[in-house]
Design a protein around this motif. Structure first.
Motif, PDB file in Angstrom:
ATOM      1  N   TYR A 186      55.135  39.005  48.424  1.00  0.00           N
ATOM      2  CA  TYR A 186      55.246  39.723  49.689  1.00  0.00           C
ATOM      3  C   TYR A 186      55.016  41.224  49.503  1.00  0.00           C
ATOM      4  O   TYR A 186      55.240  42.002  50.433  1.00  0.00           O
ATOM      5  CB  TYR A 186      56.611  39.458  50.323  1.00  0.00           C
ATOM      6  N   SER A 187      54.545  41.607  48.323  1.00  0.00           N
ATOM      7  CA  SER A 187      54.215  43.001  48.050  1.00  0.00           C
ATOM      8  C   SER A 187      52.745  43.259  48.366  1.00  0.00           C
ATOM      9  O   SER A 187      51.888  42.416  48.069  1.00  0.00           O
ATOM     10  CB  SER A 187      54.486  43.339  46.581  1.00  0.00           C
ATOM     11  N   PRO A 188      52.419  44.416  48.929  1.00  0.00           N
ATOM     12  CA  PRO A 188      51.012  44.720  49.218  1.00  0.00           C
ATOM     13  C   PRO A 188      50.163  44.881  47.964  1.00  0.00           C
ATOM     14  O   PRO A 188      48.930  44.855  48.045  1.00  0.00           O
ATOM     15  CB  PRO A 188      51.101  46.035  50.009  1.00  0.00           C
ATOM     16  N   THR A 189      50.807  45.037  46.797  1.00  0.00           N
ATOM     17  CA  THR A 189      50.048  45.206  45.547  1.00  0.00           C
ATOM     18  C   THR A 189      49.929  43.902  44.755  1.00  0.00           C
ATOM     19  O   THR A 189      49.379  43.899  43.661  1.00  0.00           O
ATOM     20  CB  THR A 189      50.716  46.266  44.655  1.00  0.00           C
ATOM     21  N   TYR A 190      50.449  42.810  45.322  1.00  0.00           N
ATOM     22  CA  TYR A 190      50.501  41.537  44.591  1.00  0.00           C
ATOM     23  C   TYR A 190      49.117  41.054  44.161  1.00  0.00           C
ATOM     24  O   TYR A 190      48.877  40.778  42.975  1.00  0.00           O
ATOM     25  CB  TYR A 190      51.175  40.489  45.475  1.00  0.00           C
ATOM     26  N   GLU A 191      48.189  40.933  45.094  1.00  0.00           N
ATOM     27  CA  GLU A 191      46.876  40.389  44.775  1.00  0.00           C
ATOM     28  C   GLU A 191      46.121  41.278  43.794  1.00  0.00           C
ATOM     29  O   GLU A 191      45.501  40.786  42.846  1.00  0.00           O
ATOM     30  CB  GLU A 191      46.051  40.195  46.057  1.00  0.00           C
ATOM     31  N   GLN A 192      46.202  42.573  44.005  1.00  0.00           N
ATOM     32  CA  GLN A 192      45.514  43.508  43.114  1.00  0.00           C
ATOM     33  C   GLN A 192      46.081  43.420  41.697  1.00  0.00           C
ATOM     34  O   GLN A 192      45.331  43.454  40.713  1.00  0.00           O
ATOM     35  CB  GLN A 192      45.656  44.932  43.646  1.00  0.00           C
ATOM     36  N   TYR A 193      47.391  43.313  41.613  1.00  0.00           N
ATOM     37  CA  TYR A 193      48.047  43.223  40.304  1.00  0.00           C
ATOM     38  C   TYR A 193      47.567  41.997  39.535  1.00  0.00           C
ATOM     39  O   TYR A 193      47.169  42.085  38.367  1.00  0.00           O
ATOM     40  CB  TYR A 193      49.569  43.174  40.491  1.00  0.00           C
ATOM     41  N   ASN A 246      44.395  38.856  35.533  1.00  0.00           N
ATOM     42  CA  ASN A 246      43.432  37.784  35.242  1.00  0.00           C
ATOM     43  C   ASN A 246      42.155  38.328  34.612  1.00  0.00           C
ATOM     44  O   ASN A 246      41.543  37.699  33.749  1.00  0.00           O
ATOM     45  CB  ASN A 246      43.108  36.999  36.520  1.00  0.00           C
ATOM     46  N   ALA A 247      41.739  39.521  35.060  1.00  0.00           N
ATOM     47  CA  ALA A 247      40.514  40.120  34.523  1.00  0.00           C
ATOM     48  C   ALA A 247      40.674  40.546  33.072  1.00  0.00           C
ATOM     49  O   ALA A 247      39.703  40.576  32.312  1.00  0.00           O
ATOM     50  CB  ALA A 247      40.113  41.325  35.378  1.00  0.00           C
ATOM     51  N   SER A 248      41.931  40.862  32.683  1.00  0.00           N
ATOM     52  CA  SER A 248      42.159  41.329  31.322  1.00  0.00           C
ATOM     53  C   SER A 248      42.335  40.188  30.322  1.00  0.00           C
ATOM     54  O   SER A 248      42.380  40.409  29.119  1.00  0.00           O
ATOM     55  CB  SER A 248      43.407  42.231  31.285  1.00  0.00           C
TER      56      SER A 248
END
Length: 222
Positions: free
Chosen positions: A207-214, A219-221
């Motif tokens: 429910y955090s606005p930074t969840y998907e970006q995090y 995953n990219a790393s």
């Protein structure tokens, strides 16, 4: 003003967390894999002699986890239901099988906190208030996902007036005031902020606005 200061603390800690994400990613692998959405906060175990410690700490925990983006079960409802199930003492709750506790509330994870110190040490001319909290989040099956420990102290400042006698009196009065009403809650809030938002902090919840970006960055790393 208090909210502004709190936001600044969160911003600074979040920046530190962002810089440390790569170094801490392995430590949080279990948390990332579990990706809990809801967290059950159970009453803390109090190893100190101050009986107010458990209630005061418990009341401050949901705010920080909610700000991180997790659903947190209402602590008063949790306490009532646990008592209905026969769990009256925090030590009994901490010793209970995690899967049993999680199943009662259909929780994804459980937060356990132990209060190691909640004391105010009085000297004639100074008083130092200390808190020491150990945090653990475990999965519904009991696997540990995250842990941290925070120790904070507070000693009131005494600005010199240039008059030694006046300074001694001022120090004694300040120390006595801190002893009479220790600065526990500000220290507790600082400890919670450092634990959940610090370098070793909890990842953002769904429910955090930074969840998907995090998680895209994680995953990219990999």
């Amino acid at each position: 003003m208090k909210m502004l200061k709190l936001c600044l603390v969160f911003l600074l800690v979040a920046l530190a967390t962002g810089c440390a994400t790569t170094g801490q990613s392995n430590r949080l692998d279990a948390f990332h894999n579990a990706a809990p959405r809801s967290i059950l906060v159970v009453p803390p175990v109090n190893m100190s002699t101050d009986v107010q410690g458990t209630t005061s700490l418990l009341a401050t925990l949901p705010y920080y986890l909610g700000e991180k983006g997790y659903y947190v079960f209402p602590v008063n409802t949790v306490k009532t239901l646990l008592e209905y199930e026969g769990y009256y003492e925090p030590a009994e709750i901490h010793a209970a099988p995690p899967e049993q506790l999680a199943n009662l509330f259909k929780a994804d994870a459980i937060l356990y906190v132990t209060i190691h110190e909640w004391t105010s040490r009085y000297m004639l001319l100074s008083t130092t208030t200390e808190v020491d909290f150990e945090y653990r989040i475990v999965n519904a099956d009991g696997a540990e996902l995250w842990n941290d420990r925070e120790r904070l102290t507070y000693t009131p400042d005494n600005n010199s007036s240039g008059n030694p006698l006046v300074d001694l009196i001022s120090m004694a009065v300040t120390a006595a005031a801190e002893r009479a009403a220790p600065n526990y809650l500000p220290l507790t809030r600082q400890a919670n902020a450092a634990a959940f938002y610090g370098v070793n902090g909890v990842p953002p919840g769904p429910y955090s606005p930074t969840y998907e970006q995090y998680y895209k960055r994680i995953n990219a790393s990999q």
